[in-house]
Scaffold this motif. Sequence first.
Motif, PDB file in Angstrom:
ATOM      1  N   ALA A   3       0.843  -1.188   0.000  1.00 41.77           N
ATOM      2  CA  ALA A   3       0.000   0.000   0.000  1.00 41.77           C
ATOM      3  C   ALA A   3       0.885   1.247   0.000  1.00 41.77           C
ATOM      4  O   ALA A   3       2.025   1.228   0.461  1.00 41.77           O
ATOM      5  CB  ALA A   3      -0.914  -0.019   1.218  1.00 41.77           C
ATOM      6  N   LEU A   4       0.340   2.355  -0.507  1.00 42.02           N
ATOM      7  CA  LEU A   4       1.057   3.620  -0.564  1.00 42.02           C
ATOM      8  C   LEU A   4       1.004   4.301   0.804  1.00 42.02           C
ATOM      9  O   LEU A   4       0.512   3.743   1.766  1.00 42.02           O
ATOM     10  CB  LEU A   4       0.447   4.491  -1.657  1.00 42.02           C
ATOM     11  CG  LEU A   4       0.461   3.848  -3.056  1.00 42.02           C
ATOM     12  CD1 LEU A   4      -0.217   4.751  -4.055  1.00 42.02           C
ATOM     13  CD2 LEU A   4       1.879   3.530  -3.490  1.00 42.02           C
ATOM     14  N   THR A  28      -5.504   1.138  -7.309  1.00 42.59           N
ATOM     15  CA  THR A  28      -6.613   0.364  -6.801  1.00 42.59           C
ATOM     16  C   THR A  28      -6.636   0.425  -5.277  1.00 42.59           C
ATOM     17  O   THR A  28      -5.612   0.685  -4.652  1.00 42.59           O
ATOM     18  CB  THR A  28      -6.542  -1.105  -7.262  1.00 42.59           C
ATOM     19  OG1 THR A  28      -7.693  -1.798  -6.789  1.00 42.59           O
ATOM     20  CG2 THR A  28      -5.289  -1.799  -6.756  1.00 42.59           C
ATOM     21  N   ALA A  29      -7.799   0.176  -4.726  1.00 43.62           N
ATOM     22  CA  ALA A  29      -7.938   0.008  -3.285  1.00 43.62           C
ATOM     23  C   ALA A  29      -8.337  -1.431  -2.980  1.00 43.62           C
ATOM     24  O   ALA A  29      -8.691  -1.766  -1.874  1.00 43.62           O
ATOM     25  CB  ALA A  29      -8.986   0.970  -2.735  1.00 43.62           C
ATOM     26  N   GLY A  92      -8.288  13.239  -1.232  1.00 45.84           N
ATOM     27  CA  GLY A  92      -8.710  12.228  -2.196  1.00 45.84           C
ATOM     28  C   GLY A  92      -8.479  12.636  -3.642  1.00 45.84           C
ATOM     29  O   GLY A  92      -9.093  12.092  -4.550  1.00 45.84           O
ATOM     30  N   ASP A  93      -7.572  13.570  -3.883  1.00 42.31           N
ATOM     31  CA  ASP A  93      -7.277  14.047  -5.237  1.00 42.31           C
ATOM     32  C   ASP A  93      -5.937  13.498  -5.713  1.00 42.31           C
ATOM     33  O   ASP A  93      -5.030  13.288  -4.911  1.00 42.31           O
ATOM     34  CB  ASP A  93      -7.205  15.577  -5.272  1.00 42.31           C
ATOM     35  CG  ASP A  93      -8.533  16.239  -4.937  1.00 42.31           C
ATOM     36  OD1 ASP A  93      -9.590  15.646  -5.229  1.00 42.31           O
ATOM     37  OD2 ASP A  93      -8.497  17.361  -4.386  1.00 42.31           O
ATOM     38  N   ASP A 122     -10.810   4.722   1.591  1.00 44.73           N
ATOM     39  CA  ASP A 122      -9.997   3.619   1.087  1.00 44.73           C
ATOM     40  C   ASP A 122      -8.507   3.946   1.018  1.00 44.73           C
ATOM     41  O   ASP A 122      -7.715   3.160   0.505  1.00 44.73           O
ATOM     42  CB  ASP A 122     -10.464   3.220  -0.318  1.00 44.73           C
ATOM     43  CG  ASP A 122     -11.873   2.661  -0.317  1.00 44.73           C
ATOM     44  OD1 ASP A 122     -12.223   1.975   0.659  1.00 44.73           O
ATOM     45  OD2 ASP A 122     -12.603   2.917  -1.275  1.00 44.73           O
ATOM     46  N   LYS A 123      -8.093   5.109   1.548  1.00 46.88           N
ATOM     47  CA  LYS A 123      -6.718   5.558   1.347  1.00 46.88           C
ATOM     48  C   LYS A 123      -5.671   4.635   1.956  1.00 46.88           C
ATOM     49  O   LYS A 123      -4.565   4.533   1.450  1.00 46.88           O
ATOM     50  CB  LYS A 123      -6.527   6.983   1.850  1.00 46.88           C
ATOM     51  CG  LYS A 123      -6.665   7.161   3.343  1.00 46.88           C
ATOM     52  CD  LYS A 123      -6.551   8.620   3.704  1.00 46.88           C
ATOM     53  CE  LYS A 123      -6.728   8.858   5.185  1.00 46.88           C
ATOM     54  NZ  LYS A 123      -6.657  10.297   5.488  1.00 46.88           N
ATOM     55  N   ALA A 124      -5.982   3.928   3.001  1.00 52.65           N
ATOM     56  CA  ALA A 124      -4.996   3.041   3.625  1.00 52.65           C
ATOM     57  C   ALA A 124      -4.667   1.836   2.747  1.00 52.65           C
ATOM     58  O   ALA A 124      -3.601   1.232   2.884  1.00 52.65           O
ATOM     59  CB  ALA A 124      -5.493   2.570   4.985  1.00 52.65           C
TER      60      ALA A 124
END
Length: 159
Positions: A3-4, A28-29, A92-93, A122-124
């Motif tokens: 993950a990022l 993707t998430a 979220g951009d 979903d960022k994690a």
Amino acid sequence: SDALAGSGKVYYEFDFVENGTIGGWGMTADSSAPGSTHANNQSATFSDYVGYRPDNSTPANNGSSFSAGSAIGTFGGVGVVRLGVAIDFDSGDFWIRNGSSAWTSGDPSAGTSPQGTFDTADKAALRFFFVSYGGATNYMEFAQTFSYTTPSGFSEATT
């Protein structure tokens, strides 16, 4: 892949290496593997993604987490292109550089007109992926040194 960063404003550069005629990359998430599915195929094995192809075709997005924006121009062919992605994990951009210092849409330093968006819930789990299709052997390498100026307010990703 891992993950990022998951928080803050982070700038990534990577080389998209295309050794065939069809491939792509995206974000993707979804934790499932992409298999050999085309990045612009709506039946991809990811349930939630945004994908860009090197032939400037309309980007694909599937699921509810992403908005793809417009095509990002032609990149690839057989060879290497340096891509830059600025991600604001808190808003979220995201913004994309396609083989040049110019952004394909907007300005991440100013926070204007992002290329696309994602659901911050979903960022994690957010991560990059690449695909090879039709016999192509494409891959992606994170840059060890950056070619373009990091947008102000963003930190450089470390891999």
